[in-house]
Design a protein around this motif. Structure first.
Motif, PDB file in Angstrom:
ATOM      1  N   PHE A 192     -13.301  23.148 -14.947  1.00 50.15           N
ATOM      2  CA  PHE A 192     -13.903  24.433 -15.304  1.00 50.15           C
ATOM      3  C   PHE A 192     -15.415  24.287 -15.349  1.00 50.15           C
ATOM      4  CE2 PHE A 192     -15.314  23.843 -19.698  1.00 50.15           C
ATOM      5  CZ  PHE A 192     -14.660  22.665 -20.029  1.00 50.15           C
ATOM      6  N   PRO A 193     -16.131  25.387 -15.074  1.00 48.68           N
ATOM      7  CA  PRO A 193     -17.597  25.319 -15.037  1.00 48.68           C
ATOM      8  C   PRO A 193     -18.200  25.453 -16.427  1.00 48.68           C
ATOM      9  CG  PRO A 193     -16.855  27.476 -14.339  1.00 48.68           C
ATOM     10  CD  PRO A 193     -15.625  26.691 -14.643  1.00 48.68           C
ATOM     11  N   LEU A 194     -19.298  24.784 -16.598  1.00 46.50           N
ATOM     12  CA  LEU A 194     -20.011  24.825 -17.865  1.00 46.50           C
ATOM     13  C   LEU A 194     -21.494  24.772 -17.525  1.00 46.50           C
ATOM     14  CD1 LEU A 194     -19.159  24.771 -20.845  1.00 46.50           C
ATOM     15  CD2 LEU A 194     -19.366  22.299 -20.803  1.00 46.50           C
ATOM     16  N   ARG A 195     -22.297  25.518 -18.268  1.00 44.51           N
ATOM     17  CA  ARG A 195     -23.721  25.549 -17.936  1.00 44.51           C
ATOM     18  C   ARG A 195     -24.578  25.108 -19.107  1.00 44.51           C
ATOM     19  NH1 ARG A 195     -24.447  29.062 -13.461  1.00 44.51           N
ATOM     20  NH2 ARG A 195     -22.442  29.961 -12.920  1.00 44.51           N
TER      21      ARG A 195
ATOM     22  N   MET B  43     -22.114  22.375 -14.533  1.00 43.41           N
ATOM     23  CA  MET B  43     -21.288  21.167 -14.515  1.00 43.41           C
ATOM     24  C   MET B  43     -19.842  21.567 -14.279  1.00 43.41           C
ATOM     25  SD  MET B  43     -22.918  19.521 -17.933  1.00 43.41           S
ATOM     26  CE  MET B  43     -23.137  21.093 -18.730  1.00 43.41           C
ATOM     27  N   ARG B  44     -19.081  20.631 -13.723  1.00 38.50           N
ATOM     28  CA  ARG B  44     -17.631  20.824 -13.610  1.00 38.50           C
ATOM     29  C   ARG B  44     -16.979  19.825 -14.531  1.00 38.50           C
ATOM     30  NH1 ARG B  44     -15.343  25.112 -10.647  1.00 38.50           N
ATOM     31  NH2 ARG B  44     -17.233  26.050  -9.806  1.00 38.50           N
TER      32      ARG B  44
ATOM     33  N   GLU C  35     -17.543  25.148 -28.933  1.00 44.04           N
ATOM     34  CA  GLU C  35     -18.576  26.149 -28.629  1.00 44.04           C
ATOM     35  C   GLU C  35     -19.985  25.654 -28.944  1.00 44.04           C
ATOM     36  OE1 GLU C  35     -16.816  30.622 -29.085  1.00 44.04           O
ATOM     37  OE2 GLU C  35     -17.392  29.519 -30.864  1.00 44.04           O
ATOM     38  N   ASP C  36     -20.066  24.868 -30.030  1.00 41.05           N
ATOM     39  CA  ASP C  36     -21.404  24.429 -30.439  1.00 41.05           C
ATOM     40  C   ASP C  36     -21.734  23.030 -29.912  1.00 41.05           C
ATOM     41  OD1 ASP C  36     -19.557  23.122 -31.933  1.00 41.05           O
ATOM     42  OD2 ASP C  36     -20.639  23.280 -33.835  1.00 41.05           O
ATOM     43  N   ALA C  37     -21.098  22.681 -28.798  1.00 44.29           N
ATOM     44  CA  ALA C  37     -21.387  21.370 -28.196  1.00 44.29           C
ATOM     45  C   ALA C  37     -22.862  21.301 -27.790  1.00 44.29           C
ATOM     46  CB  ALA C  37     -20.504  21.145 -26.979  1.00 44.29           C
ATOM     47  N   LEU C  38     -23.372  20.091 -27.749  1.00 46.95           N
ATOM     48  CA  LEU C  38     -24.788  19.915 -27.462  1.00 46.95           C
ATOM     49  C   LEU C  38     -24.931  19.051 -26.208  1.00 46.95           C
ATOM     50  CD1 LEU C  38     -27.649  20.374 -28.896  1.00 46.95           C
ATOM     51  CD2 LEU C  38     -27.412  17.965 -29.528  1.00 46.95           C
TER      52      LEU C  38
ATOM     53  N   ALA D 204     -15.753  28.369 -23.485  1.00 47.89           N
ATOM     54  CA  ALA D 204     -15.179  29.237 -22.457  1.00 47.89           C
ATOM     55  C   ALA D 204     -15.743  28.826 -21.099  1.00 47.89           C
ATOM     56  CB  ALA D 204     -15.531  30.686 -22.770  1.00 47.89           C
ATOM     57  N   ASP D 205     -15.144  29.341 -20.016  1.00 43.90           N
ATOM     58  CA  ASP D 205     -15.674  29.101 -18.670  1.00 43.90           C
ATOM     59  C   ASP D 205     -17.104  29.621 -18.581  1.00 43.90           C
ATOM     60  OD1 ASP D 205     -13.418  27.980 -17.838  1.00 43.90           O
ATOM     61  OD2 ASP D 205     -12.809  29.572 -16.450  1.00 43.90           O
ATOM     62  N   ASN D 206     -17.930  28.866 -17.888  1.00 47.47           N
ATOM     63  CA  ASN D 206     -19.299  29.302 -17.623  1.00 47.47           C
ATOM     64  C   ASN D 206     -20.148  29.502 -18.861  1.00 47.47           C
ATOM     65  OD1 ASN D 206     -20.136  29.353 -14.965  1.00 47.47           O
ATOM     66  ND2 ASN D 206     -18.687  31.005 -14.499  1.00 47.47           N
TER      67      ASN D 206
END
Lengths: 254, 244, 325
Positions: free
Chosen positions: C41-44, C84-85, C96-99, C125-127
């Motif tokens: 999944f994508p993460l920005r 990132m994938r 959610e509060d990842a750094l 969540a995605d993106n």
């Protein structure tokens, strides 16, 4: 003797060919009639080989036309030329057997490609027939390198015969062979004519061969047709050039 | 070699490759022969090359304190450069000379003329099949060469530092990108084609004399090798510009 | 003959198919390394500076590779957005509060993105665009060390001057009248003392680390590159150095201010000379400082000879030369 009233199967008209300004063929014209053995006699380097290579299309003539079975072959495309070539058998001076293949594969090579025969039994039968005609049935699975010069020559002829040609071209059939083998080959040429009803051109400088096989002889010199006639007719001619050839023959047969 | 003549030769290869009848049987036969002739030699040389390259790179990496980079370094070197190059050079030597000599001796003994005279197409049977065979087989051989060279490199790495196969393998592949893998297969296609074209050209157009055989065998090898290096050079430029 | 042919073609077939399988395997393996075939999944994340991050660089979560960087785009004047994938299976661990922060694989490795999992109960969540932080880089550490070293040299130099002047001049009585200045100096000196001690400890830490690095037969670089616990220690050390450096810088700034004051009001010296304990104190501090500086120099020397940092120093030297010219 042959009947001359039919259309000739092969006709060459005013053929010219030179290599690097050196003329090899100068205005050569000849005709081959059906069922005839035509011997082209002459010293080495007189353009005999070039002549039959022009006929089969391996060498392109500078000028002149060649008719094979009524077709002008000088300006044919590759495909049409190959169709004409399939009706001609060419026995090379060095037999030109395919080294990498067995005798059987040598013979089936063109069968598979030209006549599109792939049934092994049919191929086998045809190969055996052709080999029987040249008397070498036992050599069917040998490699060309295992055969003697005479045998190779016969296989080379068998390779042509298997395609049932209408015209046979022999390039120096007896060159480099001992007299016994030579006369066997000469007999073979005659048998081929009998059995396959071919018209043949035989290029040779061997007067014995010419005498045995020829219905008619053309004597070539300096790229020209010098004399033409039967063996007997030429024998009677009083020409110093020809004399040498014929004397050699007489020495052999004394 | 005249450029126009070579150009026509190549054009004819393409034309006859895609026109019937196809010499499938002979093409397969050539593939088999070429693979058979070279596989062992390529396997052996690339195994040694893998070991040698690893051993020679190790001291420099140790000097930089980066011995753990050895697998990555070696895998990149092998896949991008060494494997294809070794394969192509061995093939130029082994296949190039044999094709050049074979075709030119067929020419000298009039076997090519005999095929032509019997109404079959010697170009298709002799040239096209061989060019297809080299074009197909060299890439396949490169895959083997790469694999074997990596094995050799693993042996060398293991000898010094008892790295497990899995770690070596993971590190080796971590360094590789898709582009590396693809370049290692696309480049050899051109190597193979060049070797095939050069060698068959030299053989097929050999002078009709016995010296022609040696000459064209020699030519095949030398020109194939030069072509291989030129293609390699161009490939580096092209693939280099594709790299991020 | 026919059977022979079949046998050969079979062998050829096996040969080619094996080759193709090897090739496909390599493709697949490289693909899975780049998480192309896994569910992901994508993460920005937005950064001001990505420190040379490229497409394909790895993403680490708690020191484990969990994905790769797919896109690096500059989205406005001062912002770089990376995409990132991440492995789908690991979504639950990234809250959610990842750094996210930019770091590197050990001392000389590739640039990577490090994600700290966060503590929110909700997974990302995605993106989603996650928070970013700045991690200490080698460059920062070196800058801090440099500043500290310069400051300490200045302090010792000026202290020595004070001592000399205090010995020569006799205007001490006037200093006695100024009562407010005394405690201030004392506080400052205490500060210096602490910093001096800290930098001594720190210096021995760094020396130890560099020595280990140099004796890499034991595979320290290897450990450094692969061992996550070590790299954590390393990170902590860097952080320590930075704090210490900053503190020393602050302290020295204070001291400089003080010394300037002393220069203006020479009477302050009386306090120093009257209070012998205090004078001893200063003496001790100065000693500690010079020891610290000596060790620091040693440390810098060692660092300069270490290949890892050699380039940095060369660059520095070139820069200096350029400025001097």
């Amino acid at each position: 003797m042959t009947t001359h009233d039919e259309q000739p199967v092969l006709k060459v008209e005013h053929l010219y060919k030179s290599f690097d300004e050196r003329p090899v063929l100068v205005d050569v014209s000849l005709a081959l009639h059906k069922g005839e053995n035509l011997v082209i006699l002459g010293r080495s380097g007189m353009g005999k080989s070039v002549l039959i290579k022009c006929i089969i299309g391996l060498i392109e003539p500078d000028e002149g036309t060649i008719y094979i079975l009524g077709k002008n072959t000088t300006h044919l495309d590759h495909k049409a030329l190959n169709e004409v070539r399939q009706k001609i058998g060419f026995s090379f001076q060095g037999s030109a057997l395919y080294d990498s293949m067995t005798v059987r594969e040598n013979l089936t090579f063109s069968l598979k490609r030209n006549l599109n025969i792939h049934d092994p039994q049919q191929l086998d039968a045809m190969v055996r027939d052709a080999l029987r005609d040249v008397g070498l049935e036992h050599a069917i699975d040998q490699m060309p390198s295992e055969l003697s010069g005479g045998m190779r020559k016969r296989i080379g002829i068998a390779r042509c015969l298997i395609l049932k040609p209408e015209i046979m071209l022999y390039d120096e059939p007896t060159a480099g062979l001992d007299p016994v083998t030579s006369s066997e080959i000469n007999q073979l040429i005659l048998e081929v004519k009998q059995k396959y009803h071919t018209s043949s051109i035989i290029i040779t400088h061997d007067i014995t061969c010419a005498k045995t096989t020829a219905d008619r002889i053309i004597y070539m010199q300096d790229g020209r047709v010098y004399l033409e006639g039967t063996f007997e007719a030429l024998d009677r001619k009083d020409d110093p050039q020809l004399e040498t050839f014929f004397n050699y023959f007489k020495i052999q047969h004394q | 070699m005249r450029v126009a003549h070579v150009y026509q030769f190549i054009l004819r290869i393409f034309k006859e490759t895609f026109s019937s009848p196809f010499e499938t049987e002979e093409t397969l036969n050539q593939c088999y022969l070429q693979g058979n002739r070279t596989l062992l030699l390529i396997g052996f040389t690339s195994f040694l090359a893998g070991i040698v390259f690893t051993r020679q790179s190790r001291p420099s990496l140790i000097e930089f304190g980066a011995e753990s980079w050895l697998p990555s370094l070696v895998s990149i070197a092998i896949v991008r450069g060494l494997g294809p190059l070794i394969t192509a050079l061995i093939c130029s030597g082994k296949l190039g000379s044999s094709m050049g000599a074979e075709l030119s001796s067929m020419k000298v003994t009039e076997q090519i003329d005999a095929m032509e005279a019997s109404g079959t197409n010697p170009f298709k049977y002799l040239v096209v099949t061989r060019v297809i065979a080299t074009t197909v087989m060299v890439p396949v051989l490169v895959i083997y060469a790469d694999a074997v060279a990596l094995m050799g490199s693993y042996v060398a790495v293991h000898y010094y530092s008892q790295t497990t196969f899995k770690l070596f393998f993971t590190q080796a592949f971590q360094a590789l990108s898709f582009l590396d893998i693809f370049s290692s297969i696309i480049k050899p296609v051109f190597f193979g084609f060049a070797i095939g074209v050069v060698s068959t050209y030299a053989g097929y157009n050999a002078p009709r004399a016995t010296v022609g055989v040696g000459k064209s065998a020699n030519r095949s090898v030398v020109i194939s090798m030069v072509c291989v290096f030129i293609i390699d050079f161009l490939a580096v430029q092209i693939f280099g510009s594709l790299r991020p | 003959m026919k059977r022979e042919e079949v046998r050969r073609n079979t062998r050829l077939g096996i040969f080619v198919i094996t080759g193709i399988l090897l090739f496909l395997f390599a493709i697949f393996y490289v693909g899975s390394e780049q998480s192309l075939f896994n569910a992901n999944f994508p993460l920005r994340a937005n950064f001001v500076d990505v420190n040379g991050l490229q497409k394909g660089n790895n993403v680490w979560l708690s020191g484990v590779k969990v994905g790769t960087v797919r896109e690096v785009n500059i989205i406005d004047n001062s912002m770089v957005q990376i995409e990132m994938r991440i492995d789908q299976k690991l979504r639950q661990f990234i809250k959610e509060d990842a750094l996210a922060s930019i770091s590197s694989e050990g001392f000389v490795g590739n640039t990577i993105v490090v994600i700290e999992p966060g503590s929110s109960p909700q997974a990302v969540a995605d993106n989603a665009i996650i928070r970013t932080g700045q991690q200490t880089s080698t460059q920062d550490m070196m800058n801090a060390l440099q500043t500290t070293a310069e400051n300490i040299t200045n302090i010792t130099h000026e202290l020595r001057q004070i001592m000399q002047e205090a010995g020569k001049e006799g205007t001490l009585g006037s200093l006695l009248t100024d009562t407010t200045l005394g405690p201030e100096i004392k506080l400052t000196i205490d500060n210096i003392q602490t910093t001096g001690r800290r930098s001594a400890v720190l210096t021995s830490d760094v020396i130890q680390m560099l020595t280990q690095l140099k004796n890499n037969e034991s595979g320290v670089v290897n450990t450094l590159l692969t061992d996550t616990s070590f790299s954590r220690t390393y990170e902590e050390t860097l952080a320590n150095i930075k704090t210490a450096g900053e503190q020393a810088a602050a302290a020295s700034a204070e001291l400089t201010a003080l010394v300037e004051k002393i220069d203006n009001q020479k009477n302050a010296m009386g306090v120093v000379l009257n209070d012998t304990a205090f004078a001893n104190n200063i003496q001790k501090t100065a000693d500690q400082l010079s020891e610290g500086v000596a060790k620091f120099n040693e440390n810098m020397e060692a660092a300069q000879h270490n290949f890892l940092l050699r380039r940095y120093f060369k660059k520095k030297k070139r820069q200096e030369e350029k400025e001097n010219n």
